[in-house]
Design a protein around this motif. Structure first.
Motif, PDB file in Angstrom:
ATOM      1  N   ARG A  50       0.827  -1.203   0.000  1.00 21.78           N
ATOM      2  CA  ARG A  50       0.000   0.000   0.000  1.00 21.78           C
ATOM      3  C   ARG A  50       0.869   1.264   0.000  1.00 21.78           C
ATOM      4  O   ARG A  50       0.514   2.277  -0.612  1.00 21.78           O
ATOM      5  CB  ARG A  50      -0.970  -0.016   1.184  1.00 21.78           C
ATOM      6  CG  ARG A  50      -2.018  -1.125   1.094  1.00 21.78           C
ATOM      7  CD  ARG A  50      -3.018  -1.064   2.239  1.00 21.78           C
ATOM      8  NE  ARG A  50      -3.947   0.041   2.076  1.00 21.78           N
ATOM      9  CZ  ARG A  50      -5.051   0.006   1.330  1.00 21.78           C
ATOM     10  NH1 ARG A  50      -5.360  -1.087   0.630  1.00 21.78           N
ATOM     11  NH2 ARG A  50      -5.851   1.056   1.246  1.00 21.78           N
ATOM     12  N   ASP A  53       2.076   1.669  -3.578  1.00 16.39           N
ATOM     13  CA  ASP A  53       1.019   2.213  -4.432  1.00 16.39           C
ATOM     14  C   ASP A  53       0.786   3.694  -4.141  1.00 16.39           C
ATOM     15  O   ASP A  53       0.543   4.486  -5.064  1.00 16.39           O
ATOM     16  CB  ASP A  53      -0.281   1.432  -4.215  1.00 16.39           C
ATOM     17  CG  ASP A  53      -0.184  -0.013  -4.694  1.00 16.39           C
ATOM     18  OD1 ASP A  53       0.778  -0.330  -5.425  1.00 16.39           O
ATOM     19  OD2 ASP A  53      -1.057  -0.821  -4.325  1.00 16.39           O
ATOM     20  N   TYR A  54       0.866   4.054  -2.876  1.00 21.39           N
ATOM     21  CA  TYR A  54       0.649   5.456  -2.502  1.00 21.39           C
ATOM     22  C   TYR A  54       1.733   6.352  -3.106  1.00 21.39           C
ATOM     23  O   TYR A  54       1.436   7.417  -3.660  1.00 21.39           O
ATOM     24  CB  TYR A  54       0.624   5.597  -0.978  1.00 21.39           C
ATOM     25  CG  TYR A  54       0.148   6.956  -0.512  1.00 21.39           C
ATOM     26  CD1 TYR A  54      -1.177   7.143  -0.136  1.00 21.39           C
ATOM     27  CD2 TYR A  54       1.014   8.045  -0.456  1.00 21.39           C
ATOM     28  CE1 TYR A  54      -1.638   8.388   0.282  1.00 21.39           C
ATOM     29  CE2 TYR A  54       0.571   9.296  -0.044  1.00 21.39           C
ATOM     30  CZ  TYR A  54      -0.756   9.453   0.330  1.00 21.39           C
ATOM     31  OH  TYR A  54      -1.197  10.697   0.731  1.00 21.39           O
ATOM     32  N   ASN A  57       1.265   6.792  -6.866  1.00 21.28           N
ATOM     33  CA  ASN A  57       0.194   7.731  -7.185  1.00 21.28           C
ATOM     34  C   ASN A  57       0.564   9.162  -6.797  1.00 21.28           C
ATOM     35  O   ASN A  57       0.294  10.109  -7.541  1.00 21.28           O
ATOM     36  CB  ASN A  57      -1.095   7.321  -6.473  1.00 21.28           C
ATOM     37  CG  ASN A  57      -1.660   6.016  -6.996  1.00 21.28           C
ATOM     38  OD1 ASN A  57      -1.472   5.695  -8.177  1.00 21.28           O
ATOM     39  ND2 ASN A  57      -2.335   5.261  -6.142  1.00 21.28           N
ATOM     40  N   TYR A  58       1.189   9.313  -5.640  1.00 20.57           N
ATOM     41  CA  TYR A  58       1.506  10.654  -5.135  1.00 20.57           C
ATOM     42  C   TYR A  58       2.544  11.354  -6.010  1.00 20.57           C
ATOM     43  O   TYR A  58       2.444  12.558  -6.284  1.00 20.57           O
ATOM     44  CB  TYR A  58       2.021  10.540  -3.697  1.00 20.57           C
ATOM     45  CG  TYR A  58       2.321  11.864  -3.037  1.00 20.57           C
ATOM     46  CD1 TYR A  58       1.293  12.668  -2.558  1.00 20.57           C
ATOM     47  CD2 TYR A  58       3.634  12.316  -2.899  1.00 20.57           C
ATOM     48  CE1 TYR A  58       1.565  13.897  -1.953  1.00 20.57           C
ATOM     49  CE2 TYR A  58       3.920  13.530  -2.294  1.00 20.57           C
ATOM     50  CZ  TYR A  58       2.868  14.319  -1.823  1.00 20.57           C
ATOM     51  OH  TYR A  58       3.139  15.533  -1.240  1.00 20.57           O
ATOM     52  N   ASP A  94      -3.384  11.655   5.336  1.00 21.64           N
ATOM     53  CA  ASP A  94      -3.970  10.755   4.346  1.00 21.64           C
ATOM     54  C   ASP A  94      -3.119   9.506   4.179  1.00 21.64           C
ATOM     55  O   ASP A  94      -3.645   8.388   4.085  1.00 21.64           O
ATOM     56  CB  ASP A  94      -4.124  11.482   3.007  1.00 21.64           C
ATOM     57  CG  ASP A  94      -4.778  10.610   1.956  1.00 21.64           C
ATOM     58  OD1 ASP A  94      -5.915  10.151   2.201  1.00 21.64           O
ATOM     59  OD2 ASP A  94      -4.162  10.369   0.898  1.00 21.64           O
ATOM     60  N   PHE A  95      -1.808   9.689   4.165  1.00 22.65           N
ATOM     61  CA  PHE A  95      -0.883   8.561   4.038  1.00 22.65           C
ATOM     62  C   PHE A  95      -1.128   7.535   5.140  1.00 22.65           C
ATOM     63  O   PHE A  95      -1.283   6.343   4.879  1.00 22.65           O
ATOM     64  CB  PHE A  95       0.553   9.069   4.090  1.00 22.65           C
ATOM     65  CG  PHE A  95       1.602   7.982   4.088  1.00 22.65           C
ATOM     66  CD1 PHE A  95       2.150   7.539   2.905  1.00 22.65           C
ATOM     67  CD2 PHE A  95       2.047   7.410   5.277  1.00 22.65           C
ATOM     68  CE1 PHE A  95       3.126   6.536   2.892  1.00 22.65           C
ATOM     69  CE2 PHE A  95       3.004   6.412   5.286  1.00 22.65           C
ATOM     70  CZ  PHE A  95       3.548   5.983   4.081  1.00 22.65           C
ATOM     71  N   VAL A  98      -4.470   5.646   4.684  1.00 17.98           N
ATOM     72  CA  VAL A  98      -4.532   4.745   3.534  1.00 17.98           C
ATOM     73  C   VAL A  98      -3.679   3.495   3.735  1.00 17.98           C
ATOM     74  O   VAL A  98      -4.138   2.372   3.500  1.00 17.98           O
ATOM     75  CB  VAL A  98      -4.100   5.488   2.248  1.00 17.98           C
ATOM     76  CG1 VAL A  98      -3.902   4.503   1.094  1.00 17.98           C
ATOM     77  CG2 VAL A  98      -5.133   6.533   1.875  1.00 17.98           C
ATOM     78  N   VAL A  99      -2.433   3.655   4.169  1.00 21.01           N
ATOM     79  CA  VAL A  99      -1.508   2.515   4.164  1.00 21.01           C
ATOM     80  C   VAL A  99      -1.812   1.498   5.254  1.00 21.01           C
ATOM     81  O   VAL A  99      -1.387   0.338   5.155  1.00 21.01           O
ATOM     82  CB  VAL A  99      -0.037   2.979   4.259  1.00 21.01           C
ATOM     83  CG1 VAL A  99       0.289   3.936   3.128  1.00 21.01           C
ATOM     84  CG2 VAL A  99       0.274   3.588   5.609  1.00 21.01           C
TER      85      VAL A  99
END
Length: 244
Positions: A50, A53-54, A57-58, A94-95, A98-99
């Protein structure tokens, strides 16, 4: 002479003089991931993916490049999040949310671990680079949450992860812990260097010898380092020995 592998498999202290025992300990400090549950469950592998992926995207980069950057930041800054904050000015809320949204179902109740922790004399605390929400989920799945006084997470550390000396200072101050009467259990040797210097008895928890785990070479190093007082690959058996 006892070998390092014997030490890990038996849960005995490392060979050599000046080995610390646990009769003086009144505070027991535990890392969370890959310490309170076995490495081979690879629960943290979900978080790893995760994070990759973050980052992809970031930063709008390919996943392979994101994975390389993730591991570079993890090694240099203690967490990938800290690297993103330092190098790219990322805001962490947010990180963190999400992770850590992972499937905790691979974890099962561990009554033997709960019983061993409950019998330890004194206070028990969690010190993790993860979030309190994640720690609570892990402890509840293991059914050991009732044995711990509190969780000191990455937010309490003011987003500065282990092995930063400031993080240990903040932890000790917040909970009024005397390091010379404490023991700390960790799966990364580098996270035990500062605690050892502060007078904490250190225990490195390594993967079970027969299990294959998804870890980088540097993460597996350090069992022979002078700041590691004890090495074990069986936490429950080791805690039972502490009581004796």
């Amino acid at each position: 002479m006892t070998t390092n592998q014997d030490n890990a498999n038996s849960g005995r202290p490392k060979t050599g003089g000046g080995v610390k025992t646990f009769s003086h300990v009144d505070t027991w400090i535990f890392d969370l991931d890959n310490t309170l549950y076995p490495h081979h469950l690879n629960l943290w592998h979900q978080v790893d993916m995760r994070i990759r992926d973050y980052i992809a995207n970031y930063l709008n980069i390919a996943h392979d490049e994101a994975f390389k950057l993730q591991k570079d930041y993890y090694r240099r800054y203690g967490t990938s999040m800290r690297g993103l904050m330092t190098e790219h000015g990322m805001q962490p809320d947010d990180f963190l949310e999400v992770v850590h949204e992972i499937d905790h179902s691979p974890l099962e109740p561990n009554p033997a671990l709960g019983d061993a922790i409950e019998k330890l004399p004194g206070r028990k605390l969690i010190l993790t680079n993860g979030t309190r929400k994640h720690a609570d989920a892990v402890m509840r799945r293991l059914q050991i949450h009732s044995h711990f006084e509190d969780v000191f997470d990455i937010v309490a550390a003011e987003l500065e992860p282990k092995p930063s000396a400031k993080t240990y200072d903040r932890f000790l101050d917040r909970h009024g812990v005397d390091p010379t009467k404490s023991a700390m259990f960790e799966d990364l040797s580098r996270n035990l260097a500062v605690p050892h210097a502060l007078g904490i008895t250190t225990v490195l928890v390594v993967p079970e010898g027969t299990r294959e785990v998804l870890r980088e070479d540097w993460e597996m190093e350090g069992r022979d380092d002078p700041h590691v007082d004890h090495v074990t690959d069986d936490l429950v058996a080791f805690l039972k020995r502490c009581l004796r």
